[in-house]
Design a protein around this motif. Structure first.
Motif, PDB file in Angstrom:
ATOM      1  N   GLU A   1     -32.455 -46.021  -6.447  1.00 62.19           N
ATOM      2  CA  GLU A   1     -33.888 -46.201  -6.698  1.00 62.19           C
ATOM      3  C   GLU A   1     -34.720 -45.220  -5.886  1.00 62.19           C
ATOM      4  OE1 GLU A   1     -34.555 -50.345  -5.975  1.00 62.19           O
ATOM      5  OE2 GLU A   1     -34.074 -50.911  -8.054  1.00 62.19           O
ATOM      6  N   GLU A   2     -34.285 -44.917  -4.678  1.00 61.87           N
ATOM      7  CA  GLU A   2     -35.005 -43.933  -3.858  1.00 61.87           C
ATOM      8  C   GLU A   2     -34.913 -42.542  -4.469  1.00 61.87           C
ATOM      9  OE1 GLU A   2     -33.273 -44.362  -0.006  1.00 61.87           O
ATOM     10  OE2 GLU A   2     -34.524 -46.088   0.554  1.00 61.87           O
ATOM     11  N   LYS A   3     -33.744 -42.192  -4.987  1.00 61.94           N
ATOM     12  CA  LYS A   3     -33.584 -40.880  -5.633  1.00 61.94           C
ATOM     13  C   LYS A   3     -34.498 -40.767  -6.859  1.00 61.94           C
ATOM     14  CE  LYS A   3     -28.733 -40.058  -4.369  1.00 61.94           C
ATOM     15  NZ  LYS A   3     -27.346 -39.946  -4.903  1.00 61.94           N
ATOM     16  N   ALA A   4     -34.516 -41.825  -7.676  1.00 62.01           N
ATOM     17  CA  ALA A   4     -35.353 -41.802  -8.868  1.00 62.01           C
ATOM     18  C   ALA A   4     -36.834 -41.747  -8.481  1.00 62.01           C
ATOM     19  CB  ALA A   4     -35.073 -43.037  -9.725  1.00 62.01           C
ATOM     20  N   GLN A   5     -37.191 -42.482  -7.430  1.00 60.86           N
ATOM     21  CA  GLN A   5     -38.584 -42.485  -6.996  1.00 60.86           C
ATOM     22  C   GLN A   5     -39.017 -41.114  -6.502  1.00 60.86           C
ATOM     23  OE1 GLN A   5     -40.613 -44.784  -7.534  1.00 60.86           O
ATOM     24  NE2 GLN A   5     -42.303 -44.727  -6.079  1.00 60.86           N
ATOM     25  N   ALA A   6     -38.121 -40.436  -5.794  1.00 61.33           N
ATOM     26  CA  ALA A   6     -38.451 -39.090  -5.300  1.00 61.33           C
ATOM     27  C   ALA A   6     -38.719 -38.132  -6.462  1.00 61.33           C
ATOM     28  CB  ALA A   6     -37.314 -38.572  -4.432  1.00 61.33           C
ATOM     29  N   LEU A   7     -37.904 -38.236  -7.509  1.00 65.41           N
ATOM     30  CA  LEU A   7     -38.123 -37.394  -8.689  1.00 65.41           C
ATOM     31  C   LEU A   7     -39.420 -37.782  -9.402  1.00 65.41           C
ATOM     32  CD1 LEU A   7     -34.475 -37.332 -10.077  1.00 65.41           C
ATOM     33  CD2 LEU A   7     -35.757 -35.340  -9.284  1.00 65.41           C
ATOM     34  N   ALA A   8     -39.691 -39.093  -9.441  1.00 67.12           N
ATOM     35  CA  ALA A   8     -40.879 -39.574 -10.143  1.00 67.12           C
ATOM     36  C   ALA A   8     -42.169 -39.119  -9.478  1.00 67.12           C
ATOM     37  CB  ALA A   8     -40.844 -41.099 -10.222  1.00 67.12           C
ATOM     38  N   LEU A   9     -42.128 -38.935  -8.168  1.00 75.45           N
ATOM     39  CA  LEU A   9     -43.345 -38.594  -7.425  1.00 75.45           C
ATOM     40  C   LEU A   9     -43.532 -37.089  -7.246  1.00 75.45           C
ATOM     41  CD1 LEU A   9     -43.285 -41.421  -4.709  1.00 75.45           C
ATOM     42  CD2 LEU A   9     -44.582 -41.340  -6.862  1.00 75.45           C
ATOM     43  N   GLN A  10     -42.671 -36.309  -7.862  1.00 77.14           N
ATOM     44  CA  GLN A  10     -42.845 -34.856  -7.765  1.00 77.14           C
ATOM     45  C   GLN A  10     -44.168 -34.433  -8.408  1.00 77.14           C
ATOM     46  OE1 GLN A  10     -39.456 -32.830  -9.422  1.00 77.14           O
ATOM     47  NE2 GLN A  10     -38.106 -33.346  -7.725  1.00 77.14           N
ATOM     48  N   LYS A  11     -44.844 -33.500  -7.809  1.00 84.00           N
ATOM     49  CA  LYS A  11     -46.162 -33.057  -8.272  1.00 84.00           C
ATOM     50  C   LYS A  11     -46.101 -31.798  -9.135  1.00 84.00           C
ATOM     51  CE  LYS A  11     -48.238 -36.261  -5.830  1.00 84.00           C
ATOM     52  NZ  LYS A  11     -48.869 -37.427  -6.490  1.00 84.00           N
ATOM     53  N   SER A  12     -44.919 -31.222  -9.255  1.00 80.95           N
ATOM     54  CA  SER A  12     -44.807 -29.942  -9.966  1.00 80.95           C
ATOM     55  C   SER A  12     -45.098 -30.122 -11.453  1.00 80.95           C
ATOM     56  CB  SER A  12     -43.403 -29.362  -9.767  1.00 80.95           C
ATOM     57  OG  SER A  12     -42.419 -30.261 -10.241  1.00 80.95           O
ATOM     58  N   LEU A  13     -45.578 -29.054 -12.068  1.00 79.94           N
ATOM     59  CA  LEU A  13     -45.820 -29.005 -13.506  1.00 79.94           C
ATOM     60  C   LEU A  13     -44.996 -27.876 -14.116  1.00 79.94           C
ATOM     61  CD1 LEU A  13     -49.706 -29.489 -13.657  1.00 79.94           C
ATOM     62  CD2 LEU A  13     -47.944 -31.197 -14.128  1.00 79.94           C
ATOM     63  N   PRO A  14     -44.476 -28.040 -15.314  1.00 81.00           N
ATOM     64  CA  PRO A  14     -44.547 -29.230 -16.162  1.00 81.00           C
ATOM     65  C   PRO A  14     -43.850 -30.437 -15.517  1.00 81.00           C
ATOM     66  CG  PRO A  14     -43.761 -27.320 -17.403  1.00 81.00           C
ATOM     67  CD  PRO A  14     -43.704 -26.954 -15.962  1.00 81.00           C
ATOM     68  N   MET A  15     -44.192 -31.636 -15.967  1.00 81.78           N
ATOM     69  CA  MET A  15     -43.598 -32.855 -15.439  1.00 81.78           C
ATOM     70  C   MET A  15     -42.115 -32.956 -15.791  1.00 81.78           C
ATOM     71  SD  MET A  15     -46.567 -35.685 -16.305  1.00 81.78           S
ATOM     72  CE  MET A  15     -46.865 -35.127 -17.990  1.00 81.78           C
ATOM     73  N   ASN A  16     -41.388 -33.785 -15.040  1.00 84.44           N
ATOM     74  CA  ASN A  16     -40.011 -34.113 -15.407  1.00 84.44           C
ATOM     75  C   ASN A  16     -39.977 -35.502 -16.052  1.00 84.44           C
ATOM     76  OD1 ASN A  16     -39.649 -36.220 -13.387  1.00 84.44           O
ATOM     77  ND2 ASN A  16     -39.502 -34.598 -11.855  1.00 84.44           N
ATOM     78  N   TYR A  17     -38.811 -35.890 -16.525  1.00 79.72           N
ATOM     79  CA  TYR A  17     -38.674 -37.196 -17.170  1.00 79.72           C
ATOM     80  C   TYR A  17     -39.120 -38.332 -16.253  1.00 79.72           C
ATOM     81  CZ  TYR A  17     -35.830 -35.300 -21.033  1.00 79.72           C
ATOM     82  OH  TYR A  17     -35.394 -34.629 -22.143  1.00 79.72           O
TER      83      TYR A  17
END
Length: 573
Positions: free
Chosen positions: A356-372
């Motif tokens: 869940e921490e790994k997924a959360q880290a990816l979810a909170l990335q600010k880069s564009l374009p967005m990731n899944y």
């Protein structure tokens, strides 16, 4: 129609009345020679008819009604190519074990073997894709054939059934007094497992050190949510839902170990299958995904399923709901409960926290374009907890399964056992029709990859025509699995024709799918940032009358998070 004082019916009216007598509520299809009159007659009896744009999508929709209601939906198709287009939906229903009734028009009887218009061996072809395939020998036999088809579709392991209607039957007249109507078939009989098998299973579970319940869509179909929830709570067992088993017990239940799926499967010493099959979705129950010595307890309504791929230590043949209640009675006598402080629970919770921490880290990335993960993070925050969630695509479905929770049974619809792409809009239309009648405030959200949307995108017109307030979210990576950005696509084209230079998985970059929705009167949104996504989601979810489509552009190379084990390279649908 009255002639000579008698009441006469056409074949079309007889078919419609026989369907109504079997409590058929929904029909999906595409009309034409020779079935148009059947659709009109069905509407006259009160059956809801939804005209689709492709027979395949119509068949997906009809099967979804079967899954959601326990009563088959009807797919009505024309002869020859119309029926052939529906075969994919029939196969999908059979693989998913969903009740479905397909009615196909065929050439007139007096033109058999003469090369009639769209002549095709339809009854024979459908036997490969159904539990029952028949052609009535006369108008008088139609009610009996329809009752048998409906009954066969829901008895035992549910599945598809086919009825072939010769074209000359449709307008042929029959004296109503000569028709023997058949009463609505009884609900499927509920079977119980042998008491000795239940006792043996309970003993194996109570002696396990690392137990795991796996909840399949068979449990969802059997309406076993209350009894399975009691089993989980009473015995404090960890559970893992299959994709469409999600929501039988809510994903937010503390005993859900979906976020530790790989570890749970690999290290469990006793696995209880509740309406789940050891097929490709569960890696056949074999190493290296499972322990070589794992003890499997199978609960299934189909005897032929017991023992597939792994020899079980106990087989409980019967209705999932009824058998679960038998297990509850057994554990109530012994008062057994799995301890919450075991090393097994400790390791599972550590893995859940880490993933869940790994997924959360990816979810909170600010880069564009967005990731899944960023997209699903924002969708999750605004998604109604009780919505029907339809999901299809490769990464879109796979990552969405882990990121988007389901807290209600039969509220997740996806590619299923057959791994079928193109099901999304047909599923969504059926869910919206059922919701409109039974839970009118419940929303339907369809999350698709751009490739998946292409299979049945014209059904957007169907959605708009019937004023179904479905929200479609396309997670657009410009390709199948992955694609290219616009600049890279232009560079590729410098080397020649796309047919020779572009990789087979590439799609046209930045395609404006939202304009398909706008073209038919719905609302379309093209978004590239989290802020635009949030605004589009809020506007779409507040709209209760008009369908919406949000086209979300993401990084074409966005992918799943790195797996815990190097051999986890294939989809975990």
């Amino acid at each position: 129609m009255a002639l000579d004082g008698a009441e006469w019916l056409s074949g079309a009216q007889l078919i419609a009345e026989a369907l109504k007598a079997q409590n058929i509520e929904y029909m999906f299809g595409i009309v034409g020679i020779p079935v148009t009159e059947i659709a009109i007659a069905a509407q006259a009896t009160g059956i809801r008819y939804v005209g689709m744009r492709n027979e395949q999508a119509a068949c997906y929709a009809a099967s979804t009604v079967g899954y959601l209601t326990g009563r088959p939906g009807v797919c009505l198709v024309v002869s020859g190519p119309g029926l052939i287009h529906a075969l994919g939906g029939m196969a999908n229903a059979n693989m998913n074990c969903w009740p479905l009734l397909v009615i196909g028009g065929s050439s007139d009887r007096n033109q058999d073997t003469m090369g009639a218009f769209q002549e095709f061996p339809q009854v024979e072809a459908c036997r490969l894709y159904s539990k029952f395939s028949a052609r009535p020998s006369s108008l008088e036999t139609i009610p009996t054939i329809i009752e048998k088809a409906v009954r066969t579709s829901i008895y035992g392991r549910p599945g598809a059934c086919y009825i072939d209607i010769p074209g000359d039957f449709v307008n042929l007249q029959i004296n109503k007094n000569s028709v023997k109507y058949v009463e609505c078939c009884l609900p499927p009989p509920v079977s119980l497992a042998e008491h000795s098998a239940v006792s043996a299973a309970a003993s194996v579970i109570s002696h396990s050190r690392q137990p795991l319940l796996i909840i399949g869509k068979g449990a969802a179909y059997s309406r076993a949510e209350d009894s399975i929830r009691r089993l989980v709570d009473q015995c404090e067992l960890p559970f893992l839902p299959t994709p469409m088993g999600k929501g039988v017990v809510p994903d937010n239940h503390p005993n859900c170990v979906a976020a530790a799926r790989s570890r749970a499967l690999l290290h469990a010493d006793v696995i209880v299958l509740l309406g789940a099959r050891l097929n490709w979705i569960l890696h056949f129950g074999l190493p290296p995904r499972f322990r070589p010595d794992v003890k499997v307890i199978q609960v299934d309504i189909c005897a032929e399923e017991l023992g597939n791929n792994v020899r079980p230590v106990a087989t409980l043949l019967g209705d999932i709901n009824a058998v679960t209640k038998q297990l509850l009675e057994e554990f109530s006598r012994s008062l057994w409960k799995y301890p919450s402080d075991t090393e097994w629970w400790k390791r599972l919770r550590e893995t859940i926290k880490n993933n869940e921490e790994k997924a959360q880290a990816l979810a909170l990335q600010k880069s564009l374009p967005m990731n899944y993960y960023t997209v699903f993070h924002h969708v999750k925050k605004l998604l109604p907890k009780d919505c029907f969630l339809v999901s299809e695509g490769a990464n879109t479905m796979d990552i969405g399964r882990t990121m988007l929770p389901n807290n209600y049974p039969r509220h997740r619809l996806d590619a299923g056992t057959f791994g079928t792409m193109g099901v999304g809009l047909g599923f969504a239309i059926a869910a919206a029709m059922v919701a409109k009648d039974r839970t009118p405030n419940k929303q339907v959200v369809c999350v698709e990859g751009d490739s998946a949307f292409g299979f049945s995108g014209m059904e957007v017109e169907t959605i708009c025509r019937y004023k179904l307030p479905i929200l479609i979210i396309i997670v657009n990576n410009n390709g199948i699995y992955s694609g290219l950005d616009a600049d890279s696509w232009k560079e590729i084209l410098k080397f020649g024709e796309p047919s020779t230079c572009a990789l087979p998985n590439f799609l046209l970059p930045n395609s404006h799918y939202e304009q398909v929705m706008s073209a038919f009167g719905g609302k379309g949104y093209f978004v590239k940032t989290p802020e635009e996504l949030q605004n589009a989601l809020k506007a779409s979810l507040e709209e209760k009358q008009v369908p919406s489509l949000i086209n979300v552009m993401i990084d074409p190379l966005s992918a799943r998070k790195q797996q815990d084990f190097p051999w986890l390279t294939r989809s975990n649908m």
